[in-house]
Design an enzyme around this catalytic site. Structure first.
Site, mmCIF file in Angstrom:
data_model
loop_
_atom_site.group_PDB
_atom_site.id
_atom_site.type_symbol
_atom_site.label_atom_id
_atom_site.label_comp_id
_atom_site.label_asym_id
_atom_site.label_seq_id
_atom_site.Cartn_x
_atom_site.Cartn_y
_atom_site.Cartn_z
ATOM 1 N N LYS A 183 0.843 -1.202 0.000
ATOM 2 C CA LYS A 183 0.000 0.000 0.000
ATOM 3 C C LYS A 183 0.875 1.248 0.000
ATOM 4 O O LYS A 183 2.069 1.205 0.326
ATOM 5 C CB LYS A 183 -0.914 -0.010 1.225
ATOM 6 C CG LYS A 183 -0.168 0.047 2.551
ATOM 7 C CD LYS A 183 -1.126 0.003 3.722
ATOM 8 C CE LYS A 183 -0.366 0.060 5.055
ATOM 9 N NZ LYS A 183 -1.289 0.061 6.217
ATOM 10 N N TYR B 276 15.274 30.853 8.789
ATOM 11 C CA TYR B 276 14.209 31.739 9.240
ATOM 12 C C TYR B 276 14.162 31.873 10.764
ATOM 13 O O TYR B 276 14.334 30.896 11.495
ATOM 14 C CB TYR B 276 12.853 31.215 8.759
ATOM 15 C CG TYR B 276 12.635 31.350 7.278
ATOM 16 C CD1 TYR B 276 12.531 32.605 6.680
ATOM 17 C CD2 TYR B 276 12.519 30.224 6.472
ATOM 18 C CE1 TYR B 276 12.332 32.734 5.312
ATOM 19 C CE2 TYR B 276 12.308 30.333 5.110
ATOM 20 C CZ TYR B 276 12.216 31.594 4.536
ATOM 21 O OH TYR B 276 12.013 31.715 3.182
ATOM 22 N N MET C 50 11.315 25.351 2.433
ATOM 23 C CA MET C 50 10.495 24.600 1.496
ATOM 24 C C MET C 50 11.340 23.699 0.591
ATOM 25 O O MET C 50 10.953 22.571 0.303
ATOM 26 C CB MET C 50 9.658 25.540 0.647
ATOM 27 C CG MET C 50 8.716 24.844 -0.308
ATOM 28 S SD MET C 50 7.592 26.011 -1.093
ATOM 29 C CE MET C 50 6.650 24.894 -2.134
#
Length: 415
Positions: A47, A281, A329
């Site tokens: 799966k 950041y 990101m």
């Protein structure tokens, strides 16, 4: 190109990183698990795109290693396996029961076994099977305490009665009975023995109703390793075939299992910064002395969890270096220490892989964020290409391609 293995990968290697799947590890893990059970049947659970390893590739490898069943959560995964030419029995257990479902119809047309956990699901499958002109092959699921899929104990008698009626009508054939244990990852928990006893009662009740299921299955990976008395007619191996720990107290290496998946990326920048330099950041990390920082071109868009900052390491040139500062990101930073000699731009960073090589494992990363390795491997984004090393490949599991080698036409397309 710095790699020795034969990779079944597209020529367009990503400029950011790569997932490498060692199919020989999958094969060896399946064989090692089969040696630990006397159950006549062995299901490889594939799966979630085979836990991020590659659905079809892993399925074929597991079958070659001795798996005679496959398991998927979604019907579309099972249909994909059939379209790839895979013919072994497949059980799928998660779907929306609707008389108009073309997916259920396609699954039944492709001889895919389907789980049933309620009379309403049964009625839908029987109706579709009647239109198809042949019985749906099903496994009745008991909810033995997980409160997920399956019929509760008080609803079981009605389910088996209706299943027997559908068998006599020619719209259903009950091939199996199964349950999934709520404490599957804690094999010694007393709740497991209670659930298995409830399951055995349910099997007796089904037989008294006239059903004759050939397969009873309860055990997932942890129970394969730790509770042989739960193996019945078939075991369902998931995490363990990928070389990850199915329970906190079970070390895969103790059972001859090794991780099959690694994530690597090139070191794209190295810079020296003075003491007091904020990193990433919000400057949640600040250097306390002059340090060298390295830039890894992967981030949370690639499935790198933000929570690893300050809690996990990557391996570069045999050195374990910590993740520092917030994960961005598309990139994150590592602390190379006050002396980065021997580390250069273009070196391979192993985020996680086989700990026997000195790399962190996916289980290590999972523990760092208060979770487990299965969450780590399943969150790796599709944009990272998968490369497959076969059983004949040697000594190259973590060598990245030369990321400057792939020529493009200037618009990011492979020339």
């Amino acid at each position: 190109m710095r790699r020795n293995a034969h990779y079944q990968a597209a020529a367009s290697a990503a400029l950011s990183g790569q997932v490498t799947v060692d199919l020989s590890a999958i094969s060896d893990n399946v064989k090692a698990l089969k040696e630990r059970t006397e159950a006549p049947h062995f299901m490889a659970v594939v799966k979630g795109n085979a836990y991020g390893h590659g659905l079809v590739e892993v399925a074929r490898t597991a079958i070659d290693a001795g798996a005679d069943w496959l398991g998927t959560a979604q019907l579309t995964e099972a249909i994909t396996l059939r379209q790839a030419g895979i013919t072994v029995p497949i059980l799928s257990w998660l779907y929306l029961a609707s008389q108009t479902s073309s997916t259920i119809l396609e699954a039944l047309e492709n001889d895919i076994d389907v789980s049933l956990g309620s009379v309403s699901q049964l009625e839908v499958l029987a109706g579709i099977a009647k239109r198809l002109g042949r019985p749906a092959v099903v496994h009745l699921e008991l909810d033995s305490g997980l409160s997920r899929g399956g019929a509760r104990k008080e609803d079981w008698a009605d389910l088996v009665a209706q299943a027997r009626k559908a068998e006599l009508d020619g719209t259903l054939r009950v091939r199996g009975l199964w349950t999934h244990l709520a404490w599957a990852d804690v094999p010694a928990h007393p709740g497991n023995a209670t659930a298995v006893a409830e399951f055995e009662d349910a099997v007796s009740e089904a037989r008294e109703a006239g059903l004759d299921p050939g397969l009873r299955h309860v055990s997932s990976s942890a129970n394969i390793l730790d509770r042989p008395e739960f193996h019945f007619d078939m075991v369902r191996a998931g995490l363990a075939i990928y070389g990850l720990a199915p329970a906190d107290h079970l070390d895969p290496a103790d059972f001859g299992l090794r991780p099959a998946l690694s994530v690597t990326a090139p070191l794209v920048m190295v810079k020296k910064v003075p003491a007091g330099t904020g990193v990433s950041y919000e400057h949640q990390a600040i250097t306390y002395e002059p340090r060298y920082l390295g830039l890894i071109p992967l981030g949370y868009a690639d499935g790198i969890p933000k929570g690893i900052s300050g809690r996990s390491v990557v391996n570069i040139g045999g050195r374990s270096v910590p993740v520092i500062g917030k994960v961005c990101m598309d990139q994150f930073m590592v602390d190379l220490g006050p002396d980065a000699s021997g580390i250069d731009v273009g070196d391979t960073a192993v985020l996680f892989g086989d700990p026997s090589t000195g790399a962190a494992s996916a289980d290590d990363w999972g523990a760092a964020i208060g979770s487990h390795g299965d969450e780590i491997i399943n969150r790796i984004a599709p944009r990272l290409p998968r490369a497959y090393a076969s059983a004949t490949d040697q000594n190259s599991a973590y060598e990245c391609p030369d990321y400057q080698e792939t020529a493009t036409d200037g618009r990011g397309n492979v020339a």
